[in-house]
Structure formats: structure tokens, C-alpha cells
Write an enzyme that holds these catalytic residues in place. Structure first.
Site, short mmCIF file in Angstrom:
data_model
loop_
_atom_site.label_atom_id
_atom_site.label_comp_id
_atom_site.label_asym_id
_atom_site.label_seq_id
_atom_site.Cartn_x
_atom_site.Cartn_y
_atom_site.Cartn_z
N VAL A 155 0.72 -1.30 0.03
CA VAL A 155 -0.04 0.04 -0.08
C VAL A 155 0.83 1.29 -0.02
O VAL A 155 1.72 1.35 0.91
CB VAL A 155 -1.05 0.16 1.20
CG1 VAL A 155 -1.64 1.21 1.31
CG2 VAL A 155 -1.75 -1.08 1.25
N ASP A 200 -7.25 4.55 -3.90
CA ASP A 200 -7.17 5.20 -2.81
C ASP A 200 -7.34 4.51 -1.55
O ASP A 200 -8.48 3.69 -1.29
CB ASP A 200 -8.38 6.12 -2.95
CG ASP A 200 -8.30 7.36 -1.69
OD1 ASP A 200 -7.52 7.14 -0.66
OD2 ASP A 200 -8.96 8.21 -1.96
N LYS A 226 5.39 0.62 4.01
CA LYS A 226 6.61 1.05 4.09
C LYS A 226 6.69 2.55 4.34
O LYS A 226 6.66 3.37 3.38
CB LYS A 226 7.89 0.69 3.45
CG LYS A 226 9.14 1.00 3.78
CD LYS A 226 10.18 0.48 2.94
CE LYS A 226 10.19 1.10 1.49
NZ LYS A 226 10.03 2.66 1.48
N HIS A 238 3.35 6.96 9.12
CA HIS A 238 4.12 8.14 9.99
C HIS A 238 3.73 9.49 9.07
O HIS A 238 4.09 10.61 9.74
CB HIS A 238 5.53 7.97 10.10
CG HIS A 238 6.42 8.07 8.80
ND1 HIS A 238 7.78 8.29 8.77
CD2 HIS A 238 6.25 8.46 7.47
CE1 HIS A 238 8.34 8.61 7.82
NE2 HIS A 238 7.41 8.73 6.65
N ASP A 284 -1.29 1.91 -5.46
CA ASP A 284 -1.07 3.43 -5.13
C ASP A 284 -2.06 4.13 -5.99
O ASP A 284 -2.74 3.72 -6.74
CB ASP A 284 0.36 3.74 -5.34
CG ASP A 284 1.03 5.04 -4.73
OD1 ASP A 284 0.29 5.83 -4.64
OD2 ASP A 284 2.07 4.88 -4.01
N LEU A 285 -1.85 5.49 -6.10
CA LEU A 285 -2.64 6.34 -6.76
C LEU A 285 -2.89 6.06 -8.17
O LEU A 285 -1.75 5.84 -8.53
CB LEU A 285 -2.61 7.79 -6.50
CG LEU A 285 -2.80 8.25 -4.84
CD1 LEU A 285 -2.24 9.79 -4.82
CD2 LEU A 285 -4.21 8.33 -4.66
N GLY A 305 2.86 1.91 -2.54
CA GLY A 305 4.08 1.34 -3.12
C GLY A 305 4.91 2.13 -3.99
O GLY A 305 5.91 1.59 -4.55
N GLY A 306 4.33 3.33 -4.45
CA GLY A 306 4.91 4.25 -5.41
C GLY A 306 5.10 3.52 -6.75
O GLY A 306 3.79 2.85 -7.28
#
Length: 369
Positions: free
Chosen positions: A212, A256, A270, A274, A236-237, A214-215
């Protein structure tokens, strides 16, 4: 006091000073040190931009100042005396070594630290350091006192500084976007290597995995390369995965994470949570909970576990990252174990497990039952 004194070289002469005067002097020294510590980062940025470590590495041996200067690219009139002053800082901080040759010249060599600022290698932190020292990235810190006084209802420190939020800014400034992406890629390599090594038993048990946020799939590709039995989804988007390259064993899916997440045995995130507030993290984790099976499912979070009173290798770095998030994100933060425990309780995860790895973040497993 003994701890402070041990860092001062040579030791201060306290002869004739009262205890109160000693304490006052040491306090003054500490503030001067913190006031000027940014210069270490400035010096480090300078030697990275000039590729000093790469020059020394190319020769495979320590070099003199004149040899280094001769090899700096795009330098029509390099000033050796200015570079010497920067190198003096770097030697003091043990980024480079210095030894005197038989001819009396100072020879500068690599250390265990300078090997991490090589730019012509995959395992490097140079792009991340250049990102952290870029004015767009750094200047929002000057607005932290404002958001403490007024809250973030009128925007984050980043927004107050630039008029846009951080992720919007990457789409508006090509240079910053390039630095941001390069910084993320370099840290992904470093962290992914530690994750793959430190989580062998965890990955061996997984048949399907969704990354999720993950670029373009770089981190996930490293995992699948090491564990080819895993069927993986890079999530990802839509505009992000649209530019993702093809990888064996990986399907790119746009969407999304605040709406829904593709189903799998395990969810991998990853350095995602945060960046977000507790409220946002609750939404993400609830969607993760829905996407995994009740029995045998898990969420694998690669994020820092902040231990403010700790004295571990990455404790100070984690606290520093929390300050960066304070400047850049609305609600983003590095979380303590108690913070993580609260999030899992709020989102229906019955238990969790923290696995330390040889990197800044840890692996945090969360299980439905």
C-alpha cells in the site's frame, strides 16, 4: 556533567570556578554547539555536491587536497583553501580520515561513514541528504512556532511557507520532485535490504502481498525478487502506478487507500503511516483489516518505533524525523509503542509484534486474531 565533559576536547579548565560557574559555562557550550550543528549538514552537503567521496573512491586510496581539487568536475577555478576548511569539518566529524604523508602532505581517505555518501553506488544516502537540505524541504521548519501558537487549521508549516502542501509541491517544482523521488528511492533500497534480511520467516509464509502506497513498485520488486513465490500487488494512486515499470510477479493497481485496499494474505506498508494523523491512520488500518483474512492474515508495517528515553542506534534520528514531520505534515508523526498499540486497538487488531532490523524503522506486525 561527566557525559558533557567527555565530549569536550581538550577538557575545560575549571580551576577557580564554583560549581555554579562550571554549570553555567557548560550550559553555554551546549547551546553554542546546538546553535551551530547545522553547519555539519552544510559541510556534508557540500562534499556530496562536489563528489569528494567518489573522487577518493575512484582512486582507491587517500588523496591530497591538490589531487582532489584537480578531479572536481565543472570547476573552472576551484579554491583549494575553501575546500580545505570544509574537509577540516568532515575530518573532525569522522566523515573523512586524514593522515600526513612522508612528504608532509595531508591525505584524505574514506571512512565507514563516507562510504554512505558515495553518489555512484546504489547503497547511498546522498540523495536523501540533498533532499533534507533543499530550501523547499528545510524552510518550513521556520514556521513551527507559528503552528504551535495557532494550530494547523490554517495550514501546516509547509503550507505556510510555500502556499502548497508537500505532496502538491512535488508536482509543481520539477527540481524538488526529482530530489524527492531520488531521496525516497535511495532510502527504499537501504531499508528494503534490511527488511528482506530481517523478515525471512515472515515472507516465507505469505502467498499474496499488497504494498500500500508502494509508489512505482521499487521496494516490492526487491521483495518479490528475494521471494518469487509471492503474488504481489503494487497499490498506489492511479497517476502514480500509471508510470510504474513492469516487474515479474507484480500487478500494478490504482486506487485510494482511504476508500478500499485490494485483498491479500498480507498488507505491506513502508513509511506510510508516519505521514498521516491518527484519524487518517485509523481509516487506512480499518481498510487493511477488511482486506486480509481473519485467520492467517496480517499487516506488515515498516515504520519507526519512537523511544524518546532510549539510547539505541537510531533513537536520535527518530526524534529528528519527528521534527521534520512536524514541519511537513498535518498530524504526521513518529509513534511510540503506546501510540501503535492504541491504533491497533482502535482498528480491530488483536495483537502485534515488533521486530527490530538493522535500519531506522522496525517491522511491526499486526494480526486480526
Amino acid at each position: 556533567m561527566e557525559t558533557v565533559l567527555s565530549t569536550l576536547s581538550p577538557p575545560l579548565d575549571f580551576k577557580g570556578l564554583s560549581q555554579e560557574e562550571q554549570d553555567s559555562l557548560l550550559g553555554q557550550v551546549e547551546i553554542w554547539r546546538y546553535m551551530t550543528c547545522f553547519t555539519d549538514s552544510v559541510a556534508l552537503k557540500t562534499v556530496i555536491e562536489l563528489r569528494i567521496a567518489d573522487i577518493i573512491d575512484r582512486y582507491g586510496k587517500p588523496l591530497s587536497l591538490s589531487q582532489i581539487v584537480e578531479n572536481i568536475e565543472d570547476a573552472p577555478s576551484p579554491d583549494a583553501s575553501l575546500l580545505q576548511r570544509v574537509l577540516r569539518v568532515m575530518v573532525r566529524r569522522k566523515i573523512f580520515s586524514a593522515e600526513v604523508s612522508e612528504t608532509g602532505e595531508t591525505l584524505y581517505g574514506l571512512t565507514r561513514a563516507s562510504k554512505w555518501i558515495l553518489r555512484d553506488t546504489k547503497m547511498t544516502l546522498s540523495p536523501m541528504l540533498l533532499l533534507e537540505n533543499h530550501p523547499i524541504h528545510l524552510n518550513p521548519a521556520h514556521h513551527i512556532s507559528e503552528i504551535i501558537r495557532e494550530g494547523t487549521k490554517n495550514g501546516t508549516a509547509f503550507f505556510r511557507c510555500h502556499g502548497h502542501e508537500q505532496f502538491e509541491m512535488t508536482g509543481l517544482d520539477p527540481e524538488y520532485n526529482k530530489l524527492f523521488n531520488e531521496g525516497m528511492v535511495c532510502t527504499a533500497r537501504v531499508v528494503s535490504k534490511a527488511v528482506i534480511t530481517g523478515y525471512r520467516d515472515g515472507f516465507n509464509q505469505i502467498k499474496s502481498l499488497v504494498d500500500v502506497g508502494g509508489g512505482i513498485g521499487g521496494s516490492l520488486s526487491e521483495i518479490v525478487r528475494a521471494y518469487p513465490h509471492i503474488n504481489a500487488i503494487n497499490f498506489d494512486l492511479p497517476h502514480v502506478v500509471a508510470t510504474a515499470p513492469k516487474y515479474d510477479g507484480i500487478t500494478h493497481v490504482g486506487g485510494d487507500m482511504f476508500v478500499s485496499i485490494p485483498s491479500a494474505d498480507a498488507i505491506y506498508m513502508k513509511w506510510i503511516l508516519h505521514d498521516w494523523s491518527d484519524e487518517h491512520c485509523v481509516k487506512i488500518l480499518k481498510n487493511c483489516r477488511k482486506a486480509i483474512p481473519e485467520k492467517g492474515g496480517k499487516v506488515i508495517i515498516v515504520d519507526h518505533v519512537l523511544r524518546p528515553d532510549g539510547n539505541e542506534l537510531f533513537t536520535d534520528v527518530g526524534i529528528a524525523f519527528d521534527m521534520m514531520l512536524l514541519a511537513h505534515n498535518a498530524g504526521g508523526k513518529e509513534r511510540t509503542e503506546e501510540n501503535w498499540k492504541w491504533l491497533f486497538k482502535e482498528t480491530g487488531f488483536a495483537r502485534y509484534n515488533i521486530i527490530k532490523i538493522n535500519a531506522l524503522p522496525s517491522i511491526i506486525e499486526a494480526f486480526p486474531i
